[in-house]
Write a protein that holds these residues in place. Sequence first.
Motif, PDB file in Angstrom:
ATOM      1  N   ILE A   5       0.746  -1.108  -0.059  1.00 29.54           N
ATOM      2  CA  ILE A   5       0.049   0.133  -0.087  1.00 29.54           C
ATOM      3  C   ILE A   5       0.854   1.350  -0.082  1.00 29.54           C
ATOM      4  CG2 ILE A   5      -1.983  -0.908   1.028  1.00 29.54           C
ATOM      5  CD1 ILE A   5      -1.001  -0.076   3.732  1.00 29.54           C
ATOM      6  N   VAL A   6       0.246   2.201  -0.128  1.00 29.06           N
ATOM      7  CA  VAL A   6       1.041   3.684  -0.222  1.00 29.06           C
ATOM      8  C   VAL A   6       0.502   4.800   0.747  1.00 29.06           C
ATOM      9  CG1 VAL A   6       1.504   5.770  -1.733  1.00 29.06           C
ATOM     10  CG2 VAL A   6       1.218   3.364  -2.933  1.00 29.06           C
ATOM     11  N   ASP A   7       1.385   5.142   1.586  1.00 22.78           N
ATOM     12  CA  ASP A   7       1.011   6.263   2.560  1.00 22.78           C
ATOM     13  C   ASP A   7       1.003   7.502   1.828  1.00 22.78           C
ATOM     14  OD1 ASP A   7       0.732   8.252   4.168  1.00 22.78           O
ATOM     15  OD2 ASP A   7       2.249   7.569   5.574  1.00 22.78           O
ATOM     16  N   SER A   8      -0.069   8.112   1.167  1.00 20.17           N
ATOM     17  CA  SER A   8      -0.204   9.410   0.373  1.00 20.17           C
ATOM     18  C   SER A   8      -0.025  10.468   0.926  1.00 20.17           C
ATOM     19  CB  SER A   8      -1.659   9.045  -0.377  1.00 20.17           C
ATOM     20  OG  SER A   8      -2.633   9.415   0.440  1.00 20.17           O
ATOM     21  N   HIS A   9       0.222  10.714   2.155  1.00 20.04           N
ATOM     22  CA  HIS A   9       0.461  12.012   2.806  1.00 20.04           C
ATOM     23  C   HIS A   9       0.815  11.811   4.114  1.00 20.04           C
ATOM     24  CE1 HIS A   9      -1.300  16.240   2.996  1.00 20.04           C
ATOM     25  NE2 HIS A   9      -0.675  16.074   4.299  1.00 20.04           N
ATOM     26  N   CYS A  10       2.235  12.241   4.550  1.00 20.75           N
ATOM     27  CA  CYS A  10       2.908  12.418   5.734  1.00 20.75           C
ATOM     28  C   CYS A  10       3.633  13.670   5.701  1.00 20.75           C
ATOM     29  CB  CYS A  10       3.746  11.037   5.873  1.00 20.75           C
ATOM     30  SG  CYS A  10       4.977  10.374   4.629  1.00 20.75           S
ATOM     31  N   HIS A  11       4.368  13.573   6.875  1.00 13.87           N
ATOM     32  CA  HIS A  11       5.280  14.921   7.078  1.00 13.87           C
ATOM     33  C   HIS A  11       6.667  14.488   7.749  1.00 13.87           C
ATOM     34  CE1 HIS A  11       2.209  17.812   6.207  1.00 13.87           C
ATOM     35  NE2 HIS A  11       1.293  16.691   6.850  1.00 13.87           N
ATOM     36  N   LEU A  12       7.513  14.003   6.828  1.00 17.28           N
ATOM     37  CA  LEU A  12       8.729  13.188   7.308  1.00 17.28           C
ATOM     38  C   LEU A  12       9.544  14.436   7.668  1.00 17.28           C
ATOM     39  CD1 LEU A  12       8.873  10.078   5.292  1.00 17.28           C
ATOM     40  CD2 LEU A  12       7.644  10.358   7.418  1.00 17.28           C
ATOM     41  N   ASP A  13       9.559  15.485   7.332  1.00 16.08           N
ATOM     42  CA  ASP A  13      10.843  16.580   7.768  1.00 16.08           C
ATOM     43  C   ASP A  13      10.381  17.281   8.989  1.00 16.08           C
ATOM     44  OD1 ASP A  13       8.207  17.894   6.793  1.00 16.08           O
ATOM     45  OD2 ASP A  13       9.321  19.744   6.696  1.00 16.08           O
ATOM     46  N   PHE A  14       9.182  16.732   9.832  1.00 16.66           N
ATOM     47  CA  PHE A  14       9.078  17.404  11.132  1.00 16.66           C
ATOM     48  C   PHE A  14       9.893  16.806  11.943  1.00 16.66           C
ATOM     49  CE2 PHE A  14       4.202  18.459  10.876  1.00 16.66           C
ATOM     50  CZ  PHE A  14       4.363  19.394   9.685  1.00 16.66           C
ATOM     51  N   ILE A  39       4.819  15.703   2.663  1.00 20.19           N
ATOM     52  CA  ILE A  39       4.420  16.957   2.304  1.00 20.19           C
ATOM     53  C   ILE A  39       4.833  18.143   2.811  1.00 20.19           C
ATOM     54  CG2 ILE A  39       2.172  18.482   2.212  1.00 20.19           C
ATOM     55  CD1 ILE A  39       1.991  15.525   0.735  1.00 20.19           C
ATOM     56  N   CYS A  40       5.285  19.137   2.049  1.00 21.15           N
ATOM     57  CA  CYS A  40       6.141  20.204   2.341  1.00 21.15           C
ATOM     58  C   CYS A  40       4.945  21.370   2.695  1.00 21.15           C
ATOM     59  CB  CYS A  40       6.819  20.714   1.318  1.00 21.15           C
ATOM     60  SG  CYS A  40       7.679  22.431   1.468  1.00 21.15           S
ATOM     61  N   THR A  41       4.873  22.019   3.903  1.00 19.63           N
ATOM     62  CA  THR A  41       3.879  22.841   4.229  1.00 19.63           C
ATOM     63  C   THR A  41       4.149  24.188   4.211  1.00 19.63           C
ATOM     64  OG1 THR A  41       4.270  22.645   6.562  1.00 19.63           O
ATOM     65  CG2 THR A  41       2.523  20.987   5.840  1.00 19.63           C
ATOM     66  N   LYS A  42       5.250  24.447   3.941  1.00 19.03           N
ATOM     67  CA  LYS A  42       5.944  26.038   3.713  1.00 19.03           C
ATOM     68  C   LYS A  42       7.083  26.122   2.863  1.00 19.03           C
ATOM     69  CE  LYS A  42       5.312  27.198   8.595  1.00 19.03           C
ATOM     70  NZ  LYS A  42       5.672  27.311  10.085  1.00 19.03           N
ATOM     71  N   GLY A  64       3.907  23.069  -1.164  1.00 18.44           N
ATOM     72  CA  GLY A  64       2.746  24.283  -1.185  1.00 18.44           C
ATOM     73  C   GLY A  64       2.815  24.765   0.153  1.00 18.44           C
ATOM     74  N   THR A  65       1.964  25.806   0.308  1.00 18.26           N
ATOM     75  CA  THR A  65       1.805  26.576   1.516  1.00 18.26           C
ATOM     76  C   THR A  65       0.417  25.986   2.218  1.00 18.26           C
ATOM     77  OG1 THR A  65       2.939  28.450   0.740  1.00 18.26           O
ATOM     78  CG2 THR A  65       1.572  28.909   2.602  1.00 18.26           C
ATOM     79  N   HIS A  66       0.630  25.527   3.517  1.00 18.92           N
ATOM     80  CA  HIS A  66      -0.584  25.122   4.153  1.00 18.92           C
ATOM     81  C   HIS A  66      -1.353  26.352   4.467  1.00 18.92           C
ATOM     82  CE1 HIS A  66      -2.738  23.367   7.629  1.00 18.92           C
ATOM     83  NE2 HIS A  66      -2.258  21.973   7.110  1.00 18.92           N
ATOM     84  N   PRO A  67      -2.795  26.184   4.540  1.00 27.88           N
ATOM     85  CA  PRO A  67      -3.671  27.309   4.824  1.00 27.88           C
ATOM     86  C   PRO A  67      -3.403  27.896   6.385  1.00 27.88           C
ATOM     87  CG  PRO A  67      -4.836  25.164   4.709  1.00 27.88           C
ATOM     88  CD  PRO A  67      -3.386  25.070   4.253  1.00 27.88           C
TER      89      PRO A  67
END
Length: 266
Positions: A5-14, A39-42, A64-67
Amino acid sequence: MTPTIVDSHCHLDFPDFEGEIDALIDRAAQAGVTRMVTICTKLKNEPTVRAIAEAHAPIFYAAGTHPMSAADEPLATVDELIALTKHPKLVGIGETGLDYHYASESAQIQKDSLRIHIAAARETGLPLIIHARAADDDMARILSEEYHNGAYSCVMHCYCSGPELAKTSLDLGFYLSMSGIATFKNSQEVRDIFANAPVDRVLVETDAPYLAPTPFRGKRNEPAYTAHTAQVGADVFAMSYADFAAQTTANFDRLFTKAAQYQVAA
């Protein structure tokens, strides 16, 4: 063989994962999670996120830029986002969107930022990754208006909004992504929304380090735990785990075509 399976969204730079990426990938592989999108949020953090993807074969990325950061970060430009997509492992635009739960005071700049990201997704053909919280009406309106200005693809990440926004999104041909929230005992409405969605329009994700699924709720999430969410997804659709894993993987490859093509070329 463990189904993949695929993890389609995580934040591994945190910071939660500092120094742990190799071990995290090993644990994910043991659970059948063979690819993940961090996902890059900034946008100022894009070089760091890019480096993680470059260093690890199973990891792709989006930017992208997180809201919730839209008011504090420079407004992205369409050209700036398009330029980032030249990288072979950047496979999506975002996350972007609207969050009126935590950041309602910046609603207008969030909407401006969202439209810029949509334009970049439309121009590049890469999928838009949407965060939506407490903003269903504006989100449905903007997504629909912009789609009528020109088609684009999109995933509603970590879907936990209402049934009407889900219907609007699905009617536009978009995808809904199931997170650990769907495993929570009090999330029957979320499970019902997914049960009413076409199974060929569903993805799975962790949103790690957040939203760990049952039985890890309240602890740090990580890509390996996608398997627990996918098991609940299989139950929701009355499918075997193997069939649901295969279906969501096929869905990911259909939406994130650049990741699928990279896999074939590798």
